[in-house]
Design a protein around this motif. Sequence first.
Motif, PDB file in Angstrom:
ATOM      1  N   LYS A   5       1.175  -1.091   0.490  1.00  0.00           N
ATOM      2  CA  LYS A   5      -0.241  -0.182  -0.194  1.00  0.00           C
ATOM      3  C   LYS A   5       0.832   0.956   0.073  1.00  0.00           C
ATOM      4  O   LYS A   5       1.949   1.702   0.858  1.00  0.00           O
ATOM      5  CB  LYS A   5      -1.189   0.065   1.278  1.00  0.00           C
ATOM      6  CG  LYS A   5      -1.251   1.219   1.547  1.00  0.00           C
ATOM      7  CD  LYS A   5      -2.997   1.173   2.562  1.00  0.00           C
ATOM      8  CE  LYS A   5      -3.428   1.763   3.005  1.00  0.00           C
ATOM      9  NZ  LYS A   5      -4.166   1.817   4.539  1.00  0.00           N
ATOM     10  N   PRO A   6       0.475   2.201  -1.232  1.00  0.00           N
ATOM     11  CA  PRO A   6       1.288   3.670  -0.833  1.00  0.00           C
ATOM     12  C   PRO A   6       1.222   3.963   0.049  1.00  0.00           C
ATOM     13  O   PRO A   6       0.510   4.196   0.702  1.00  0.00           O
ATOM     14  CB  PRO A   6       1.417   4.667  -1.606  1.00  0.00           C
ATOM     15  CG  PRO A   6       0.234   3.678  -2.265  1.00  0.00           C
ATOM     16  CD  PRO A   6      -0.346   2.293  -1.988  1.00  0.00           C
ATOM     17  N   LEU A   7       1.982   5.141   0.821  1.00  0.00           N
ATOM     18  CA  LEU A   7       2.875   5.301   2.106  1.00  0.00           C
ATOM     19  C   LEU A   7       1.385   7.492   1.990  1.00  0.00           C
ATOM     20  O   LEU A   7       1.351   7.441   0.589  1.00  0.00           O
ATOM     21  CB  LEU A   7       3.492   6.227   2.042  1.00  0.00           C
ATOM     22  CG  LEU A   7       4.531   5.137   2.757  1.00  0.00           C
ATOM     23  CD1 LEU A   7       6.271   5.986   3.277  1.00  0.00           C
ATOM     24  CD2 LEU A   7       4.326   4.377   4.619  1.00  0.00           C
ATOM     25  N   GLU A   8       0.538   7.427   2.456  1.00  0.00           N
ATOM     26  CA  GLU A   8      -0.326   8.720   2.924  1.00  0.00           C
ATOM     27  C   GLU A   8       0.804   9.854   3.116  1.00  0.00           C
ATOM     28  O   GLU A   8       1.926   9.956   3.878  1.00  0.00           O
ATOM     29  CB  GLU A   8      -0.641   8.625   4.110  1.00  0.00           C
ATOM     30  CG  GLU A   8      -1.920   9.796   4.004  1.00  0.00           C
ATOM     31  CD  GLU A   8      -2.842   9.566   5.127  1.00  0.00           C
ATOM     32  OE1 GLU A   8      -3.917  10.707   4.569  1.00  0.00           O
ATOM     33  OE2 GLU A   8      -2.831   8.941   5.893  1.00  0.00           O
ATOM     34  N   THR A   9       0.393  11.100   1.994  1.00  0.00           N
ATOM     35  CA  THR A   9       1.892  11.958   1.437  1.00  0.00           C
ATOM     36  C   THR A   9       0.748  13.107   2.562  1.00  0.00           C
ATOM     37  O   THR A   9      -0.700  13.116   1.844  1.00  0.00           O
ATOM     38  CB  THR A   9       1.982  11.859   0.434  1.00  0.00           C
ATOM     39  OG1 THR A   9       2.684  11.128  -0.192  1.00  0.00           O
ATOM     40  CG2 THR A   9       3.183  13.059   0.218  1.00  0.00           C
ATOM     41  N   ILE A  10       1.555  14.149   3.066  1.00  0.00           N
ATOM     42  CA  ILE A  10       0.290  14.527   3.117  1.00  0.00           C
ATOM     43  C   ILE A  10       1.425  15.863   3.242  1.00  0.00           C
ATOM     44  O   ILE A  10       2.723  16.138   4.322  1.00  0.00           O
ATOM     45  CB  ILE A  10      -0.012  15.099   5.108  1.00  0.00           C
ATOM     46  CG1 ILE A  10      -0.464  13.478   5.305  1.00  0.00           C
ATOM     47  CG2 ILE A  10      -1.062  16.244   5.220  1.00  0.00           C
ATOM     48  CD1 ILE A  10      -0.811  13.240   6.806  1.00  0.00           C
ATOM     49  N   GLU A  11       1.042  17.273   2.254  1.00  0.00           N
ATOM     50  CA  GLU A  11       1.343  18.777   2.225  1.00  0.00           C
ATOM     51  C   GLU A  11       0.979  19.709   3.367  1.00  0.00           C
ATOM     52  O   GLU A  11      -0.033  19.575   3.490  1.00  0.00           O
ATOM     53  CB  GLU A  11       1.367  19.442   0.859  1.00  0.00           C
ATOM     54  CG  GLU A  11       1.903  19.866   0.479  1.00  0.00           C
ATOM     55  CD  GLU A  11       1.628  20.468  -0.779  1.00  0.00           C
ATOM     56  OE1 GLU A  11       0.874  21.564  -1.237  1.00  0.00           O
ATOM     57  OE2 GLU A  11       1.753  20.068  -2.224  1.00  0.00           O
ATOM     58  N   VAL A  12       2.260  20.027   3.596  1.00  0.00           N
ATOM     59  CA  VAL A  12       2.095  21.094   4.961  1.00  0.00           C
ATOM     60  C   VAL A  12       2.792  22.334   4.742  1.00  0.00           C
ATOM     61  O   VAL A  12       4.018  22.030   3.435  1.00  0.00           O
ATOM     62  CB  VAL A  12       2.607  20.160   6.150  1.00  0.00           C
ATOM     63  CG1 VAL A  12       2.144  18.999   6.814  1.00  0.00           C
ATOM     64  CG2 VAL A  12       3.842  19.743   6.473  1.00  0.00           C
ATOM     65  N   LYS A  13       2.833  23.182   5.274  1.00  0.00           N
ATOM     66  CA  LYS A  13       2.910  24.704   5.483  1.00  0.00           C
ATOM     67  C   LYS A  13       3.704  24.600   6.262  1.00  0.00           C
ATOM     68  O   LYS A  13       4.427  26.003   6.003  1.00  0.00           O
ATOM     69  CB  LYS A  13       1.764  25.704   5.557  1.00  0.00           C
ATOM     70  CG  LYS A  13       1.273  25.295   4.029  1.00  0.00           C
ATOM     71  CD  LYS A  13       0.101  26.796   3.902  1.00  0.00           C
ATOM     72  CE  LYS A  13      -0.218  26.332   2.292  1.00  0.00           C
ATOM     73  NZ  LYS A  13      -1.512  26.942   2.287  1.00  0.00           N
ATOM     74  N   THR A  14       4.079  24.169   7.212  1.00  0.00           N
ATOM     75  CA  THR A  14       5.024  24.500   8.653  1.00  0.00           C
ATOM     76  C   THR A  14       5.899  23.613   9.090  1.00  0.00           C
ATOM     77  O   THR A  14       6.065  21.998   8.237  1.00  0.00           O
ATOM     78  CB  THR A  14       4.446  24.822   9.774  1.00  0.00           C
ATOM     79  OG1 THR A  14       4.084  22.650   9.901  1.00  0.00           O
ATOM     80  CG2 THR A  14       2.633  25.432  10.132  1.00  0.00           C
ATOM     81  N   PRO A  44       7.779   7.279  12.095  1.00  0.00           N
ATOM     82  CA  PRO A  44       8.221   6.469  12.528  1.00  0.00           C
ATOM     83  C   PRO A  44       6.262   4.997  12.711  1.00  0.00           C
ATOM     84  O   PRO A  44       6.882   3.560  12.957  1.00  0.00           O
ATOM     85  CB  PRO A  44       8.903   6.207  13.813  1.00  0.00           C
ATOM     86  CG  PRO A  44       8.404   7.687  13.937  1.00  0.00           C
ATOM     87  CD  PRO A  44       7.770   8.575  13.205  1.00  0.00           C
ATOM     88  N   TYR A  45       5.853   6.067  13.524  1.00  0.00           N
ATOM     89  CA  TYR A  45       4.697   5.080  13.950  1.00  0.00           C
ATOM     90  C   TYR A  45       3.466   4.859  13.064  1.00  0.00           C
ATOM     91  O   TYR A  45       3.691   3.387  12.709  1.00  0.00           O
ATOM     92  CB  TYR A  45       3.238   5.652  15.016  1.00  0.00           C
ATOM     93  CG  TYR A  45       4.470   5.973  16.231  1.00  0.00           C
ATOM     94  CD1 TYR A  45       4.121   4.442  17.000  1.00  0.00           C
ATOM     95  CD2 TYR A  45       4.643   7.012  16.584  1.00  0.00           C
ATOM     96  CE1 TYR A  45       4.314   4.760  18.704  1.00  0.00           C
ATOM     97  CE2 TYR A  45       5.812   6.908  17.603  1.00  0.00           C
ATOM     98  CZ  TYR A  45       5.387   5.973  18.571  1.00  0.00           C
ATOM     99  OH  TYR A  45       6.138   6.062  20.221  1.00  0.00           O
ATOM    100  N   CYS A  46       3.349   4.978  12.057  1.00  0.00           N
ATOM    101  CA  CYS A  46       2.104   5.293  11.073  1.00  0.00           C
ATOM    102  C   CYS A  46       2.885   5.394   9.252  1.00  0.00           C
ATOM    103  O   CYS A  46       1.686   4.543   8.707  1.00  0.00           O
ATOM    104  CB  CYS A  46       1.161   5.447  11.238  1.00  0.00           C
ATOM    105  SG  CYS A  46       1.313   7.724  10.927  1.00  0.00           S
ATOM    106  N   GLY A  47       3.817   5.996   9.115  1.00  0.00           N
ATOM    107  CA  GLY A  47       4.760   6.165   7.357  1.00  0.00           C
ATOM    108  C   GLY A  47       3.507   7.111   6.932  1.00  0.00           C
ATOM    109  O   GLY A  47       4.439   7.082   5.879  1.00  0.00           O
ATOM    110  N   ARG A  48       3.170   7.826   7.253  1.00  0.00           N
ATOM    111  CA  ARG A  48       2.578   8.783   6.589  1.00  0.00           C
ATOM    112  C   ARG A  48       3.951   9.937   7.041  1.00  0.00           C
ATOM    113  O   ARG A  48       5.191   9.986   7.405  1.00  0.00           O
ATOM    114  CB  ARG A  48       1.647   9.818   7.772  1.00  0.00           C
ATOM    115  CG  ARG A  48       0.339   9.062   8.013  1.00  0.00           C
ATOM    116  CD  ARG A  48      -0.692  10.361   8.509  1.00  0.00           C
ATOM    117  NE  ARG A  48      -1.699   9.863   8.411  1.00  0.00           N
ATOM    118  CZ  ARG A  48      -2.676  10.771   9.479  1.00  0.00           C
ATOM    119  NH1 ARG A  48      -2.454  11.441  10.479  1.00  0.00           N
ATOM    120  NH2 ARG A  48      -4.098  10.237   9.238  1.00  0.00           N
ATOM    121  N   HIS A  49       4.163  10.214   5.050  1.00  0.00           N
ATOM    122  CA  HIS A  49       5.089  11.306   4.306  1.00  0.00           C
ATOM    123  C   HIS A  49       4.258  12.509   4.529  1.00  0.00           C
ATOM    124  O   HIS A  49       3.265  13.049   3.664  1.00  0.00           O
ATOM    125  CB  HIS A  49       5.281   9.983   3.523  1.00  0.00           C
ATOM    126  CG  HIS A  49       6.414  11.149   2.319  1.00  0.00           C
ATOM    127  ND1 HIS A  49       7.811  10.554   2.791  1.00  0.00           N
ATOM    128  CD2 HIS A  49       6.442  11.176   1.995  1.00  0.00           C
ATOM    129  CE1 HIS A  49       8.126  11.607   1.979  1.00  0.00           C
ATOM    130  NE2 HIS A  49       7.896  12.111   1.433  1.00  0.00           N
TER     131      HIS A  49
END
Length: 62
Positions: A5-14, A44-49
Motif C-alpha cells: 500500500k502506498p504511503l499517505e502523503t500530506i503536504e504541510v506549510k510548517t 515512525p509509527y504509521c508511515g505517513r509521509h
Amino acid sequence: MDATKPLETIEVKTDRVGCDGGGGALGHPLVYLSLVKEGFVDCPYCGRHYVLAEGAHVGHGH
C-alpha cells in the motif's frame, strides 16, 4: 503496515508537524516531527509521509 500500500502523503506549510496516526482506536501516541533538514519526514509509527508545500517558509517562528 501493508508494504504494498502506498504511503499517505500530506503536504504541510510548517516545518514541524504533530502526527497521531489519525486518532481514535487506530491512532498512535502523538509525536512531533521536523521537516527542517530534508523538507520531508516519515512518521515512525504509521508511515505517513509529510512534505513541505511549495513556498513554505522553514525556520520561522519559535
